[in-house]
Design a protein around this motif. Structure first.
Motif, PDB file in Angstrom:
ATOM      1  N   LYS A 112     -16.732 -95.086 -18.242  1.00 53.59           N
ATOM      2  CA  LYS A 112     -17.406 -94.006 -17.545  1.00 53.59           C
ATOM      3  C   LYS A 112     -19.003 -94.834 -18.135  1.00 53.59           C
ATOM      4  CE  LYS A 112     -16.049 -89.603 -17.434  1.00 53.59           C
ATOM      5  NZ  LYS A 112     -15.292 -88.954 -18.712  1.00 53.59           N
ATOM      6  N   ALA A 113     -20.194 -94.371 -17.927  1.00 50.26           N
ATOM      7  CA  ALA A 113     -21.245 -95.086 -17.638  1.00 50.26           C
ATOM      8  C   ALA A 113     -22.671 -94.446 -17.377  1.00 50.26           C
ATOM      9  CB  ALA A 113     -21.577 -96.529 -16.851  1.00 50.26           C
ATOM     10  N   PHE A 114     -23.419 -94.565 -18.186  1.00 50.16           N
ATOM     11  CA  PHE A 114     -25.074 -93.873 -17.890  1.00 50.16           C
ATOM     12  C   PHE A 114     -24.547 -93.632 -16.272  1.00 50.16           C
ATOM     13  CE2 PHE A 114     -29.563 -94.133 -18.943  1.00 50.16           C
ATOM     14  CZ  PHE A 114     -29.405 -92.321 -18.942  1.00 50.16           C
ATOM     15  N   ASP A 115     -25.304 -92.509 -16.125  1.00 47.25           N
ATOM     16  CA  ASP A 115     -25.744 -92.472 -14.584  1.00 47.25           C
ATOM     17  C   ASP A 115     -26.895 -91.544 -14.851  1.00 47.25           C
ATOM     18  OD1 ASP A 115     -25.581 -91.650 -11.712  1.00 47.25           O
ATOM     19  OD2 ASP A 115     -23.169 -90.557 -12.413  1.00 47.25           O
ATOM     20  N   THR A 116     -28.033 -91.668 -13.938  1.00 49.51           N
ATOM     21  CA  THR A 116     -29.309 -90.521 -13.410  1.00 49.51           C
ATOM     22  C   THR A 116     -28.913 -90.489 -12.413  1.00 49.51           C
ATOM     23  OG1 THR A 116     -30.586 -92.185 -14.136  1.00 49.51           O
ATOM     24  CG2 THR A 116     -30.335 -91.278 -15.827  1.00 49.51           C
ATOM     25  N   TRP A 117     -27.965 -90.525 -11.176  1.00 57.60           N
ATOM     26  CA  TRP A 117     -28.064 -90.471 -10.018  1.00 57.60           C
ATOM     27  C   TRP A 117     -28.964 -88.813  -9.251  1.00 57.60           C
ATOM     28  CZ3 TRP A 117     -23.581 -89.311  -6.289  1.00 57.60           C
ATOM     29  CH2 TRP A 117     -24.294 -89.773  -4.977  1.00 57.60           C
ATOM     30  N   GLY A 118     -29.643 -88.753  -8.605  1.00 54.96           N
ATOM     31  CA  GLY A 118     -30.023 -87.816  -7.840  1.00 54.96           C
ATOM     32  C   GLY A 118     -30.321 -86.708  -8.789  1.00 54.96           C
ATOM     33  N   PRO A 119     -29.729 -85.611  -9.018  1.00 51.55           N
ATOM     34  CA  PRO A 119     -29.935 -84.214  -9.717  1.00 51.55           C
ATOM     35  C   PRO A 119     -29.353 -84.187 -10.837  1.00 51.55           C
ATOM     36  CG  PRO A 119     -28.339 -84.267  -8.411  1.00 51.55           C
ATOM     37  CD  PRO A 119     -28.906 -85.148  -7.503  1.00 51.55           C
ATOM     38  N   LEU A 120     -28.797 -85.753 -11.429  1.00 51.71           N
ATOM     39  CA  LEU A 120     -28.304 -85.699 -12.829  1.00 51.71           C
ATOM     40  C   LEU A 120     -29.813 -86.033 -13.589  1.00 51.71           C
ATOM     41  CD1 LEU A 120     -24.721 -87.634 -12.721  1.00 51.71           C
ATOM     42  CD2 LEU A 120     -25.442 -85.383 -13.189  1.00 51.71           C
ATOM     43  N   LYS A 121     -30.522 -87.084 -12.742  1.00 53.03           N
ATOM     44  CA  LYS A 121     -31.404 -87.292 -12.900  1.00 53.03           C
ATOM     45  C   LYS A 121     -33.025 -85.936 -14.290  1.00 53.03           C
ATOM     46  CE  LYS A 121     -34.922 -90.668 -11.679  1.00 53.03           C
ATOM     47  NZ  LYS A 121     -35.311 -91.347 -10.164  1.00 53.03           N
ATOM     48  N   ILE A 122     -33.072 -84.585 -13.747  1.00 53.93           N
ATOM     49  CA  ILE A 122     -33.451 -83.438 -14.189  1.00 53.93           C
ATOM     50  C   ILE A 122     -33.073 -83.569 -15.588  1.00 53.93           C
ATOM     51  CG2 ILE A 122     -33.431 -80.870 -13.783  1.00 53.93           C
ATOM     52  CD1 ILE A 122     -32.938 -81.476 -10.580  1.00 53.93           C
ATOM     53  N   ILE A 123     -31.718 -83.591 -15.727  1.00 56.24           N
ATOM     54  CA  ILE A 123     -30.621 -83.047 -16.903  1.00 56.24           C
ATOM     55  C   ILE A 123     -30.550 -84.683 -18.225  1.00 56.24           C
ATOM     56  CG2 ILE A 123     -29.546 -80.284 -16.538  1.00 56.24           C
ATOM     57  CD1 ILE A 123     -26.965 -82.921 -15.743  1.00 56.24           C
ATOM     58  N   GLY A 124     -31.345 -85.852 -16.843  1.00 53.31           N
ATOM     59  CA  GLY A 124     -31.539 -86.490 -18.398  1.00 53.31           C
ATOM     60  C   GLY A 124     -30.502 -87.278 -18.167  1.00 53.31           C
ATOM     61  N   GLY A 125     -29.418 -87.219 -17.009  1.00 53.99           N
ATOM     62  CA  GLY A 125     -28.439 -88.501 -16.946  1.00 53.99           C
ATOM     63  C   GLY A 125     -27.234 -87.198 -17.628  1.00 53.99           C
ATOM     64  N   LYS A 126     -26.214 -88.256 -17.007  1.00 56.22           N
ATOM     65  CA  LYS A 126     -25.044 -87.636 -18.773  1.00 56.22           C
ATOM     66  C   LYS A 126     -24.231 -89.573 -18.892  1.00 56.22           C
ATOM     67  CE  LYS A 126     -21.250 -87.812 -14.670  1.00 56.22           C
ATOM     68  NZ  LYS A 126     -20.202 -87.156 -14.047  1.00 56.22           N
ATOM     69  N   ASN A 127     -23.196 -89.095 -20.066  1.00 57.68           N
ATOM     70  CA  ASN A 127     -23.054 -90.213 -20.293  1.00 57.68           C
ATOM     71  C   ASN A 127     -23.826 -91.137 -20.993  1.00 57.68           C
ATOM     72  OD1 ASN A 127     -19.964 -89.989 -18.920  1.00 57.68           O
ATOM     73  ND2 ASN A 127     -20.577 -91.170 -17.601  1.00 57.68           N
ATOM     74  N   LYS A 128     -24.907 -90.609 -21.190  1.00 59.83           N
ATOM     75  CA  LYS A 128     -26.490 -90.804 -22.146  1.00 59.83           C
ATOM     76  C   LYS A 128     -25.564 -92.530 -23.351  1.00 59.83           C
ATOM     77  CE  LYS A 128     -30.387 -90.101 -22.589  1.00 59.83           C
ATOM     78  NZ  LYS A 128     -31.311 -89.018 -22.876  1.00 59.83           N
ATOM     79  N   GLY A 129     -25.616 -93.238 -23.506  1.00 56.95           N
ATOM     80  CA  GLY A 129     -25.362 -94.421 -24.549  1.00 56.95           C
ATOM     81  C   GLY A 129     -24.210 -95.112 -23.878  1.00 56.95           C
ATOM     82  N   LYS A 130     -23.480 -94.704 -23.095  1.00 54.61           N
ATOM     83  CA  LYS A 130     -22.258 -95.421 -22.242  1.00 54.61           C
ATOM     84  C   LYS A 130     -22.676 -96.815 -21.433  1.00 54.61           C
ATOM     85  CE  LYS A 130     -18.156 -93.807 -21.731  1.00 54.61           C
ATOM     86  NZ  LYS A 130     -17.716 -94.229 -23.206  1.00 54.61           N
ATOM     87  N   PRO A 131     -22.291 -97.624 -21.478  1.00 54.13           N
ATOM     88  CA  PRO A 131     -20.676 -97.836 -22.483  1.00 54.13           C
ATOM     89  C   PRO A 131     -21.349 -98.332 -23.414  1.00 54.13           C
ATOM     90  CG  PRO A 131     -21.779-100.280 -20.443  1.00 54.13           C
ATOM     91  CD  PRO A 131     -22.624 -99.009 -20.157  1.00 54.13           C
ATOM     92  N   ASP A 132     -20.248 -97.786 -24.500  1.00 56.69           N
ATOM     93  CA  ASP A 132     -20.425 -98.497 -26.070  1.00 56.69           C
ATOM     94  C   ASP A 132     -19.489 -98.596 -26.616  1.00 56.69           C
ATOM     95  OD1 ASP A 132     -18.793 -96.516 -25.999  1.00 56.69           O
ATOM     96  OD2 ASP A 132     -19.084 -94.239 -26.402  1.00 56.69           O
ATOM     97  N   GLU A 133     -19.947 -98.997 -27.784  1.00 55.93           N
ATOM     98  CA  GLU A 133     -19.375-100.103 -28.652  1.00 55.93           C
ATOM     99  C   GLU A 133     -17.546 -99.609 -28.473  1.00 55.93           C
ATOM    100  OE1 GLU A 133     -19.854-102.377 -30.692  1.00 55.93           O
ATOM    101  OE2 GLU A 133     -21.537-102.048 -30.208  1.00 55.93           O
ATOM    102  N   ASN A 134     -17.325 -98.122 -28.500  1.00 49.67           N
ATOM    103  CA  ASN A 134     -15.722 -97.814 -27.909  1.00 49.67           C
ATOM    104  C   ASN A 134     -14.883 -98.880 -26.939  1.00 49.67           C
ATOM    105  OD1 ASN A 134     -13.383 -96.971 -28.702  1.00 49.67           O
ATOM    106  ND2 ASN A 134     -13.912 -94.819 -27.099  1.00 49.67           N
ATOM    107  N   ASP A 135     -16.000 -98.870 -24.854  1.00 50.32           N
ATOM    108  CA  ASP A 135     -15.777 -99.722 -24.458  1.00 50.32           C
ATOM    109  C   ASP A 135     -15.606-100.711 -24.323  1.00 50.32           C
ATOM    110  OD1 ASP A 135     -15.721 -97.248 -22.922  1.00 50.32           O
ATOM    111  OD2 ASP A 135     -18.035 -96.889 -23.440  1.00 50.32           O
ATOM    112  N   PHE A 136     -16.579-101.237 -25.502  1.00 50.50           N
ATOM    113  CA  PHE A 136     -16.595-102.872 -25.672  1.00 50.50           C
ATOM    114  C   PHE A 136     -15.223-103.248 -26.009  1.00 50.50           C
ATOM    115  CE2 PHE A 136     -21.543-102.717 -25.777  1.00 50.50           C
ATOM    116  CZ  PHE A 136     -21.483-102.627 -24.174  1.00 50.50           C
ATOM    117  N   ARG A 137     -14.654-102.470 -27.226  1.00 45.82           N
ATOM    118  CA  ARG A 137     -13.162-102.428 -27.816  1.00 45.82           C
ATOM    119  C   ARG A 137     -12.408-102.871 -26.572  1.00 45.82           C
ATOM    120  NH1 ARG A 137     -10.119 -98.939 -29.323  1.00 45.82           N
ATOM    121  NH2 ARG A 137     -11.597 -98.065 -29.180  1.00 45.82           N
TER     122      ARG A 137
END
Ligand SMILES: Cc1cc2nc3c(=O)[nH]c(=O)nc-3n(C[C@H](O)[C@H](O)[C@H](O)COP(=O)(O)O)c2cc1C
Length: 152
Positions: A112-137
């Motif tokens: 999962k990764a940061f996504d501000t596509w389409g209407p998601l932009k209005i709410i500031g996007g989803k998966n903020k901060g991803k990929p993160d340290e856990n994904d890199f591990r």
């Protein structure tokens, strides 16, 4: 083993972040797909191919790049995608195209990764901060498991 990682990343650089971690883990070369002459792929033992997901699939430009690769023998590949949903199913077109070219696909990764596509932009996007340290591990673990399995 000579390794390369080739990526497409246009939305937030999410796939690039994962691609960088893969190239570090494998001590391989990192290329944006635009800078790759497909005929050089035959020089590698293992190549990672990764893209973000746009409208339900990897980028058209990246799929076209795969279509233009030469047929290969004895080249292993792994695939990876980053997306809002993080579904592993998004890897399927990458796997299929590479297998058509003769690559042996030996692994796949998705996150999962940061996504501000389409209407998601209005709410500031989803998966903020991803990929993160856990994904890199997880990338590192994936690479270590693959290296062990392929006797790197
Ligand atoms: C035009 C567009 C369409 C997208 N479509 C999807 C989608 O169908 N499913 C999904 O899970 N994520 C979708 N996303 C989210 C991206 O896949 C996600 O942000 C990805 O990490 C982008 O990778 P990049 O930053 O490397 O370009 C879309 C993003 C954009 C900009």
């Amino acid at each position: 083993m000579k390794t390369a990682v080739i990526y497409y990343s246009s939305h937030h650089g999410n796939t690039l972040k994962i691609a960088e971690k893969f190239s570090e883990s494998f001590e391989g070369n990192l290329f944006e797909y635009k800078d790759v002459d497909g005929y050089n792929t035959v020089e590698y033992d293992l190549i990672g191919f990764g893209s973000g997901i746009y409208h339900g699939k990897p980028a058209n430009e990246f799929l076209e790049f795969l279509d233009e690769l030469p047929d290969v023998k004895n080249v292993k590949a792994f695939v990876f995608t980053t997306s809002g949903r993080g579904s592993e199913k998004y890897n399927i077109p990458l796997k299929e195209k590479l297998e058509e070219k003769g690559f042996e696909v030996v692994g796949e990764f998705s996150c999962k990764a940061f996504d501000t596509w389409g209407p998601l932009k209005i709410i500031g996007g989803k998966n903020k901060g991803k990929p993160d340290e856990n994904d890199f591990r997880r990338v590192k673990e994936f690479a270590n498991e693959l290296k062990e399995r392929l006797n790197f």
